[in-house]
Motif scaffolding. Sequence first.
Motif, mmCIF file in Angstrom:
data_model
loop_
_atom_site.group_PDB
_atom_site.id
_atom_site.type_symbol
_atom_site.label_atom_id
_atom_site.label_comp_id
_atom_site.label_asym_id
_atom_site.label_seq_id
_atom_site.Cartn_x
_atom_site.Cartn_y
_atom_site.Cartn_z
ATOM 1 N N GLU A 21 0.827 -1.209 0.000
ATOM 2 C CA GLU A 21 0.000 0.000 0.000
ATOM 3 C C GLU A 21 0.867 1.267 0.000
ATOM 4 O O GLU A 21 0.743 2.085 -0.907
ATOM 5 N N PRO A 22 1.755 1.453 0.965
ATOM 6 C CA PRO A 22 2.568 2.678 0.930
ATOM 7 C C PRO A 22 3.740 2.604 -0.050
ATOM 8 O O PRO A 22 4.089 3.606 -0.672
ATOM 9 N N ARG A 25 2.100 2.777 -3.551
ATOM 10 C CA ARG A 25 0.963 3.709 -3.601
ATOM 11 C C ARG A 25 -0.194 3.139 -4.415
ATOM 12 O O ARG A 25 -0.690 3.770 -5.351
ATOM 13 N N VAL A 26 -0.624 1.950 -4.043
ATOM 14 C CA VAL A 26 -1.700 1.293 -4.785
ATOM 15 C C VAL A 26 -3.093 1.806 -4.403
ATOM 16 O O VAL A 26 -4.051 1.565 -5.115
ATOM 17 N N ASN A 27 -3.210 2.481 -3.276
ATOM 18 C CA ASN A 27 -4.456 3.145 -2.855
ATOM 19 C C ASN A 27 -5.643 2.213 -2.666
ATOM 20 O O ASN A 27 -6.783 2.611 -2.874
ATOM 21 N N ARG A 30 -7.224 3.300 0.750
ATOM 22 C CA ARG A 30 -7.784 4.648 0.629
ATOM 23 C C ARG A 30 -9.162 4.586 -0.026
ATOM 24 O O ARG A 30 -10.027 5.393 0.258
ATOM 25 N N GLU A 95 -3.138 -4.998 -7.428
ATOM 26 C CA GLU A 95 -2.868 -3.591 -7.708
ATOM 27 C C GLU A 95 -1.380 -3.284 -7.715
ATOM 28 O O GLU A 95 -0.927 -2.408 -8.449
ATOM 29 N N ALA A 99 0.613 -1.606 -10.751
ATOM 30 C CA ALA A 99 1.452 -0.419 -10.560
ATOM 31 C C ALA A 99 2.832 -0.619 -11.169
ATOM 32 O O ALA A 99 3.380 0.284 -11.802
ATOM 33 N N ARG A 108 1.084 7.738 -14.120
ATOM 34 C CA ARG A 108 0.737 6.919 -12.960
ATOM 35 C C ARG A 108 0.005 7.796 -11.971
ATOM 36 O O ARG A 108 0.592 8.384 -11.091
ATOM 37 N N ARG A 109 -1.310 7.910 -12.158
ATOM 38 C CA ARG A 109 -2.128 8.721 -11.272
ATOM 39 C C ARG A 109 -2.818 7.807 -10.265
ATOM 40 O O ARG A 109 -3.194 6.694 -10.600
ATOM 41 N N PRO A 110 -3.033 8.296 -9.047
ATOM 42 C CA PRO A 110 -3.734 7.473 -8.049
ATOM 43 C C PRO A 110 -5.126 7.070 -8.506
ATOM 44 O O PRO A 110 -5.576 5.982 -8.222
ATOM 45 N N ARG A 113 -5.671 3.684 -10.589
ATOM 46 C CA ARG A 113 -5.607 2.365 -9.977
ATOM 47 C C ARG A 113 -6.985 1.811 -9.683
ATOM 48 O O ARG A 113 -7.930 2.537 -9.430
#
Length: 137
Positions: A21-22, A25-27, A30, A95, A99, A108-110, A113
Amino acid sequence: MGQLSYLAVLAGCLFAAIWLEPALRVNVLRRWRRLALTLLAVVAVFVAWDLAAIAVGHWSFDPAQTTGVLLPGRLPLDELLFFVVVPICTVLGFEAVRAVRTPPGRPRRPDDRWSAGDEADHRPAGDEADADRRRVR
């Protein structure tokens, strides 16, 4: 430790996947609503399956390796947690692969994903997209 064996395996699975996740940054976490809907579908199907198998005697759990907390239908709490933890780990892994495999030149925008996989996700970005549109006309 025997009664915590099942929970220990689940904790190990979660520990092995949660760093994605961090780090990448697969979100997934979130987007908790999307994750909750995914979990709802999985949990509903597999809890029903397990309850039916337990009721007819086809499925059982070793009380020496579970916490001993039984939910209605004699379903161990550990098993319910399995149906939550494993899908979370699976989505995180999926994810993370997406990524890492993002094609060069694609932003590569959040919000890119964990999409529904529509056609827009696979089109080139920027000047390449304009060039593709010109070729099609």
